[in-house]
Motif scaffolding. Structure first.
Motif, PDB file in Angstrom:
ATOM      1  N   GLU A 121       5.180   6.865   6.636  1.00  0.00           N
ATOM      2  CA  GLU A 121       4.137   7.095   7.647  1.00  0.00           C
ATOM      3  C   GLU A 121       2.795   6.526   7.184  1.00  0.00           C
ATOM      4  OE1 GLU A 121       2.071  10.629  10.316  1.00  0.00           O
ATOM      5  OE2 GLU A 121       3.712  11.155   8.962  1.00  0.00           O
ATOM      6  N   ILE A 122       2.519   6.636   5.892  1.00  0.00           N
ATOM      7  CA  ILE A 122       1.275   6.066   5.347  1.00  0.00           C
ATOM      8  C   ILE A 122       1.286   4.546   5.531  1.00  0.00           C
ATOM      9  CG2 ILE A 122      -0.017   5.656   3.205  1.00  0.00           C
ATOM     10  CD1 ILE A 122       0.897   8.576   2.393  1.00  0.00           C
ATOM     11  N   ALA A 123       2.402   3.908   5.203  1.00  0.00           N
ATOM     12  CA  ALA A 123       2.503   2.452   5.362  1.00  0.00           C
ATOM     13  C   ALA A 123       2.411   2.057   6.840  1.00  0.00           C
ATOM     14  CB  ALA A 123       3.809   1.940   4.757  1.00  0.00           C
ATOM     15  N   GLU A 124       3.077   2.797   7.709  1.00  0.00           N
ATOM     16  CA  GLU A 124       3.039   2.485   9.145  1.00  0.00           C
ATOM     17  C   GLU A 124       1.634   2.646   9.715  1.00  0.00           C
ATOM     18  OE1 GLU A 124       4.066   1.093  12.746  1.00  0.00           O
ATOM     19  OE2 GLU A 124       5.223   0.968  10.887  1.00  0.00           O
ATOM     20  N   THR A 125       0.926   3.680   9.284  1.00  0.00           N
ATOM     21  CA  THR A 125      -0.457   3.875   9.729  1.00  0.00           C
ATOM     22  C   THR A 125      -1.328   2.711   9.263  1.00  0.00           C
ATOM     23  OG1 THR A 125      -0.195   6.276   9.742  1.00  0.00           O
ATOM     24  CG2 THR A 125      -2.452   5.427   9.602  1.00  0.00           C
ATOM     25  N   ALA A 126      -1.163   2.303   8.012  1.00  0.00           N
ATOM     26  CA  ALA A 126      -1.928   1.162   7.493  1.00  0.00           C
ATOM     27  C   ALA A 126      -1.613  -0.100   8.301  1.00  0.00           C
ATOM     28  CB  ALA A 126      -1.616   0.940   6.018  1.00  0.00           C
ATOM     29  N   ASN A 150       6.874  11.713  -0.682  1.00  0.00           N
ATOM     30  CA  ASN A 150       6.434  12.869   0.093  1.00  0.00           C
ATOM     31  C   ASN A 150       4.923  13.069   0.042  1.00  0.00           C
ATOM     32  OD1 ASN A 150       6.393  13.560  -2.599  1.00  0.00           O
ATOM     33  ND2 ASN A 150       7.015  15.681  -2.254  1.00  0.00           N
ATOM     34  N   ALA A 151       4.174  12.004  -0.183  1.00  0.00           N
ATOM     35  CA  ALA A 151       2.711  12.079  -0.330  1.00  0.00           C
ATOM     36  C   ALA A 151       2.036  12.524   0.962  1.00  0.00           C
ATOM     37  CB  ALA A 151       2.164  10.724  -0.748  1.00  0.00           C
ATOM     38  N   THR A 152       0.810  12.991   0.809  1.00  0.00           N
ATOM     39  CA  THR A 152      -0.038  13.281   1.963  1.00  0.00           C
ATOM     40  C   THR A 152      -1.363  12.555   1.763  1.00  0.00           C
ATOM     41  OG1 THR A 152      -1.002  15.012   3.352  1.00  0.00           O
ATOM     42  CG2 THR A 152      -0.958  15.439   0.990  1.00  0.00           C
ATOM     43  N   TRP A 153      -1.879  11.995   2.836  1.00  0.00           N
ATOM     44  CA  TRP A 153      -3.138  11.251   2.789  1.00  0.00           C
ATOM     45  C   TRP A 153      -3.987  11.661   3.977  1.00  0.00           C
ATOM     46  CZ3 TRP A 153      -6.584   8.826   0.172  1.00  0.00           C
ATOM     47  CH2 TRP A 153      -7.526   8.019   0.808  1.00  0.00           C
ATOM     48  N   LEU A 206       0.841  -1.192   0.000  1.00  0.00           N
ATOM     49  CA  LEU A 206       0.000   0.000   0.000  1.00  0.00           C
ATOM     50  C   LEU A 206       0.882   1.249   0.000  1.00  0.00           C
ATOM     51  CD1 LEU A 206      -3.316   0.620   1.538  1.00  0.00           C
ATOM     52  CD2 LEU A 206      -1.519   2.187   2.247  1.00  0.00           C
ATOM     53  N   GLY A 207       1.875   1.288   0.860  1.00  0.00           N
ATOM     54  CA  GLY A 207       2.785   2.429   0.908  1.00  0.00           C
ATOM     55  C   GLY A 207       3.495   2.663  -0.413  1.00  0.00           C
TER      56      GLY A 207
END
Length: 143
Positions: free
Chosen positions: A61-66, A45-48, A38-39
């Motif tokens: 951070e996106i992958a860690e949150t997922a 440098n994406a924002t979600w 997913l990450g």
């Protein structure tokens, strides 16, 4: 006013295919609950921003949150249907998607639908989501 097909047709076919591949990769990673995959769909440098308004920044951070959220999610596969895409500039495409809960066979089932907007850009490592936000579909006619 342009129709949906005209809006989709405004994106060159090869770019539209690349963008659809990003959305499909995101769908597959979500359904597999694979945080790393997913990450990888996101730019470095994406924002979600999720449907509850929580914003995370950066691929890691996106992958860690997922990774943290996946265990709490129901075991419900979803299908990501691209409903509109348009060119912001040749290397940046906006994509409206409807997330539809589906059976293991891929047939739609009752359940909450999401309505994310992804901004997909051509990065050094391929087409990636640079920004996105999810919301819930509250009007079935809007999906």
């Amino acid at each position: 006013m342009a129709t949906n097909s005209e809006l989709l047709d405004a994106v060159p076919a090869d770019v539209a295919a690349a963008v659809r591949d990003v959305v499909r990769g995101l769908q597959d990673a979500f359904n597999a609950k694979d945080a790393r995959a997913l990450g990888d769909c996101y730019a470095r440098n994406a924002t979600w921003t999720n449907a509850m308004g929580r914003r995370v920044t950066g691929r890691e951070e996106i992958a860690e949150t997922a990774r943290k959220v996946f265990p709490a999610l129901p075991d419900q596969p979803v299908r990501y249907d691209v409903v509109r895409m348009f060119t912001i500039r040749p290397d940046v495409i906006a994509v409206n998607v409807v997330q539809v809960p589906v059976s293991p066979a891929g047939d739609p089932v009752e359940g909450a639908k999401g309505a994310p907007l992804y901004v997909v850009s051509r990065e050094d490592d391929g087409w990636k989501i640079i920004a996105g936000m999810n919301g819930f579909v509250t009007d079935p006619a809007a999906a």
